[in-house]
Design a protein around this motif. Structure first.
Motif, PDB file in Angstrom:
ATOM      1  N   TRP A   1     -14.740 -39.087  17.311  1.00 16.06           N
ATOM      2  CA  TRP A   1     -14.769 -40.170  16.307  1.00 16.06           C
ATOM      3  C   TRP A   1     -15.441 -41.430  16.823  1.00 16.06           C
ATOM      4  O   TRP A   1     -15.742 -42.330  16.052  1.00 16.06           O
ATOM      5  N   LYS A   2     -15.595 -41.532  18.130  1.00 13.97           N
ATOM      6  CA  LYS A   2     -16.104 -42.783  18.721  1.00 13.97           C
ATOM      7  C   LYS A   2     -15.223 -43.949  18.242  1.00 13.97           C
ATOM      8  O   LYS A   2     -14.019 -43.763  18.077  1.00 13.97           O
ATOM      9  N   MET A   3     -15.807 -45.139  17.999  1.00 12.10           N
ATOM     10  CA  MET A   3     -14.962 -46.280  17.614  1.00 12.10           C
ATOM     11  C   MET A   3     -14.965 -46.415  16.086  1.00 12.10           C
ATOM     12  O   MET A   3     -15.547 -47.338  15.517  1.00 12.10           O
TER      13      MET A   3
ATOM     14  N   TYR B   1     -23.762 -30.113  26.123  1.00 11.24           N
ATOM     15  CA  TYR B   1     -25.158 -30.539  26.241  1.00 11.24           C
ATOM     16  C   TYR B   1     -25.477 -31.406  25.031  1.00 11.24           C
ATOM     17  O   TYR B   1     -25.424 -30.940  23.890  1.00 11.24           O
ATOM     18  N   GLU B   2     -25.766 -32.686  25.293  1.00 11.12           N
ATOM     19  CA  GLU B   2     -26.039 -33.624  24.207  1.00 11.12           C
ATOM     20  C   GLU B   2     -27.338 -34.378  24.485  1.00 11.12           C
ATOM     21  O   GLU B   2     -27.316 -35.418  25.172  1.00 11.12           O
ATOM     22  N   PRO B   3     -28.468 -33.863  23.996  1.00 14.57           N
ATOM     23  CA  PRO B   3     -29.710 -34.604  24.196  1.00 14.57           C
ATOM     24  C   PRO B   3     -29.586 -35.985  23.547  1.00 14.57           C
ATOM     25  O   PRO B   3     -29.228 -36.083  22.367  1.00 14.57           O
TER      26      PRO B   3
ATOM     27  N   ILE C   1     -19.116 -33.049  17.828  1.00 17.63           N
ATOM     28  CA  ILE C   1     -19.705 -33.596  16.607  1.00 17.63           C
ATOM     29  C   ILE C   1     -19.257 -35.040  16.400  1.00 17.63           C
ATOM     30  O   ILE C   1     -18.046 -35.315  16.368  1.00 17.63           O
ATOM     31  N   GLY C   2     -20.205 -35.938  16.257  1.00 19.21           N
ATOM     32  CA  GLY C   2     -19.890 -37.342  16.046  1.00 19.21           C
ATOM     33  C   GLY C   2     -19.828 -37.656  14.561  1.00 19.21           C
ATOM     34  O   GLY C   2     -18.821 -37.421  13.891  1.00 19.21           O
ATOM     35  N   GLY C   3     -20.945 -38.170  14.029  1.00 15.53           N
ATOM     36  CA  GLY C   3     -21.000 -38.644  12.640  1.00 15.53           C
ATOM     37  C   GLY C   3     -20.398 -37.677  11.632  1.00 15.53           C
ATOM     38  O   GLY C   3     -19.588 -38.081  10.780  1.00 15.53           O
ATOM     39  N   ALA C   4     -20.766 -36.403  11.705  1.00 14.85           N
ATOM     40  CA  ALA C   4     -20.312 -35.441  10.693  1.00 14.85           C
ATOM     41  C   ALA C   4     -18.842 -35.059  10.859  1.00 14.85           C
ATOM     42  O   ALA C   4     -18.277 -34.386   9.996  1.00 14.85           O
TER      43      ALA C   4
ATOM     44  N   GLY D   1     -25.231 -33.508  19.041  1.00 13.69           N
ATOM     45  CA  GLY D   1     -26.410 -34.288  18.661  1.00 13.69           C
ATOM     46  C   GLY D   1     -26.782 -33.967  17.231  1.00 13.69           C
ATOM     47  O   GLY D   1     -27.475 -32.983  16.973  1.00 13.69           O
ATOM     48  N   SER D   2     -26.227 -34.766  16.301  1.00 15.58           N
ATOM     49  CA  SER D   2     -26.507 -34.588  14.872  1.00 15.58           C
ATOM     50  C   SER D   2     -26.192 -33.192  14.345  1.00 15.58           C
ATOM     51  O   SER D   2     -26.889 -32.674  13.468  1.00 15.58           O
ATOM     52  N   MET D   3     -25.159 -32.579  14.881  1.00 14.68           N
ATOM     53  CA  MET D   3     -24.719 -31.300  14.310  1.00 14.68           C
ATOM     54  C   MET D   3     -24.075 -31.614  12.962  1.00 14.68           C
ATOM     55  O   MET D   3     -23.360 -32.611  12.824  1.00 14.68           O
TER      56      MET D   3
ATOM     57  N   GLY E   1     -18.269 -38.771  30.591  1.00 13.05           N
ATOM     58  CA  GLY E   1     -19.712 -38.827  30.794  1.00 13.05           C
ATOM     59  C   GLY E   1     -20.524 -38.853  29.514  1.00 13.05           C
ATOM     60  O   GLY E   1     -21.721 -38.514  29.520  1.00 13.05           O
ATOM     61  N   HIS E   2     -19.917 -39.261  28.409  1.00  9.82           N
ATOM     62  CA  HIS E   2     -20.709 -39.358  27.178  1.00  9.82           C
ATOM     63  C   HIS E   2     -21.859 -40.335  27.410  1.00  9.82           C
ATOM     64  O   HIS E   2     -21.705 -41.338  28.113  1.00  9.82           O
ATOM     65  N   SER E   3     -22.990 -40.067  26.785  1.00  7.57           N
ATOM     66  CA  SER E   3     -24.172 -40.914  27.057  1.00  7.57           C
ATOM     67  C   SER E   3     -23.926 -42.373  26.673  1.00  7.57           C
ATOM     68  O   SER E   3     -24.513 -43.284  27.261  1.00  7.57           O
TER      69      SER E   3
ATOM     70  N   ALA F   1     -30.976 -36.931  20.204  1.00  3.67           N
ATOM     71  CA  ALA F   1     -30.435 -36.283  18.996  1.00  3.67           C
ATOM     72  C   ALA F   1     -29.103 -36.889  18.569  1.00  3.67           C
ATOM     73  O   ALA F   1     -28.579 -36.551  17.514  1.00  3.67           O
ATOM     74  N   ILE F   2     -28.550 -37.805  19.384  1.00  2.00           N
ATOM     75  CA  ILE F   2     -27.218 -38.334  19.072  1.00  2.00           C
ATOM     76  C   ILE F   2     -27.306 -39.464  18.046  1.00  2.00           C
ATOM     77  O   ILE F   2     -27.947 -40.481  18.287  1.00  2.00           O
ATOM     78  N   GLY F   3     -26.684 -39.220  16.905  1.00  2.00           N
ATOM     79  CA  GLY F   3     -26.606 -40.241  15.859  1.00  2.00           C
ATOM     80  C   GLY F   3     -27.948 -40.564  15.229  1.00  2.00           C
ATOM     81  O   GLY F   3     -28.075 -41.547  14.502  1.00  2.00           O
ATOM     82  N   THR F   4     -28.963 -39.753  15.477  1.00  2.00           N
ATOM     83  CA  THR F   4     -30.309 -40.065  14.987  1.00  2.00           C
ATOM     84  C   THR F   4     -30.702 -39.205  13.798  1.00  2.00           C
ATOM     85  O   THR F   4     -31.706 -39.460  13.148  1.00  2.00           O
TER      86      THR F   4
HETATM   87  P1  PGA Z   1     -23.557 -37.229  16.522  1.00  2.00           P
HETATM   88  O1  PGA Z   1     -22.773 -37.563  17.889  1.00  2.00           O
HETATM   89  O2  PGA Z   1     -23.016 -35.910  16.016  1.00  2.00           O
HETATM   90  O3  PGA Z   1     -23.239 -38.384  15.611  1.00  2.00           O
HETATM   91  O4  PGA Z   1     -24.998 -37.135  16.860  1.00  2.00           O
HETATM   92  C1  PGA Z   1     -22.448 -36.570  18.815  1.00  2.00           C
HETATM   93  C2  PGA Z   1     -21.800 -37.195  20.013  1.00  2.00           C
HETATM   94  O5  PGA Z   1     -22.197 -38.300  20.400  1.00  2.00           O
HETATM   95  O6  PGA Z   1     -20.853 -36.611  20.611  1.00  2.00           O
END
Ligand code: PGA
Length: 256
Positions: free
Chosen positions: A10-12, A166-168, A233-236, A212-214, A96-98, A171-174
């Motif tokens: 969920w992040k913040m 593996y989180e390129p 999975i972040g945003g979704a 990464g944007s899954m 170790g999240h980016s 691709a994260i949140g983009t």
């Molecule tokens: P995202 O984030 O699904 O919003 O790209 C993934 C993450 O940062 O763990």
């Protein structure tokens, strides 16, 4: 056989009431379902870990934290330790999240200390790594990922409890997802590294997630890759509808 792990980060985000609603909806969605080896994990902000822990006890959902201190206790204002997480009956913790590496100075060395602390306290670390866009364009992806693996796992006895994500970074949140082939290539690289450094058995048992944007539109193709064992999975994962849809896709794939 490895499970499929569908983990939400969920992040913040979310207020307490929103978190409460989300959990109620998720529990209802999976209540009567046969999960066929799909493990559902949610990593809310630490403030909601008690709510999360209560929800986990009443359901098939596992909970995780998003970060942990490298110290066990002491004068570290604002920090949360692995023994504290363990006392809340948490199963997982992201390390170790980016975003932690970028904004909070988490280095491979710190990540290594955090992994050790979590393992001592019986919490599964979800260890994140991945390359930036510039590194991918300069064809340094493999070198970067292998370097992060060596740094994070220095002197660590590998166990099945450890999950790698593996989180390129590009691709994260983009909204840009790695193609299933791009992701599979790096997942295989990670699994081969595990074979070489530890053993074929460890490599075969370790869960490697893609992040990464899954989303509900790409989850099926990504999960069909032989070395992709789930998603971080972040945003979704913030919308119950989308998260539930992704869980359903994972269940359908396992049930085939
Ligand atoms: P995202 O984030 O699904 O919003 O790209 C993934 C993450 O940062 O763990």
């Amino acid at each position: 056989m490895r499970k499929t792990i569908i983990a939400g980060n969920w992040k913040m985000n979310k207020t307490f009431l929103e978190a409460d609603d989300f959990f109620a909806n998720l529990v209802e969605n999976i209540e009567d379902k046969e999960l066929f080896g799909v493990e559902i994990v949610v990593c809310p902000p630490s403030l909601y870990l008690e709510l999360a822990s209560d929800t986990a006890q009443e359901s098939a959902i596992f909970m995780g934290a998003q970060n942990v201190s490298e110290h066990d206790s002491g004068a570290f204002t604002g920090e949360i330790s692995a023994p504290m997480l363990s006392s809340m009956d948490l199963e997982f913790c992201i390390v170790g999240h980016s975003e932690r590496r970028k904004y909070f100075g988490d280095t491979d060395e710190l990540v290594n200390m955090k992994i050790q602390n979590l393992l001592k306290n019986n919490i599964s670390p979800i260890v994140c790594l991945g390359e930036s866009l510039a590194e991918r364009e300069n064809e340094q992806t493999k070198e970067v990922v292998l370097g992060q693996l060596e740094g994070a796992f220095h002197n660590i006895e590998m166990s099945e409890e450890i999950v790698i994500a593996y989180e390129p970074i590009w691709a994260i949140g983009t909204g840009k997802t790695a193609s299933p082939q791009q992701a599979q290539e790096i997942h295989k690289l990670i699994r081969d590294w595990l074979s070489e450094k530890y053993s074929d058995e460890i490599a075969g048992k370790t869960h490697i997630l893609y992040g990464g944007s899954m989303n509900p539109g790409n989850v099926e193709n990504l999960l069909q890759q032989p070395d992709i064992d789930g998603g971080l999975i972040g945003g979704a994962s913030l919308e119950t509808g989308k998260f539930n849809d992704m869980i359903d896709v994972a269940i359908a794939l396992r049930n085939n």
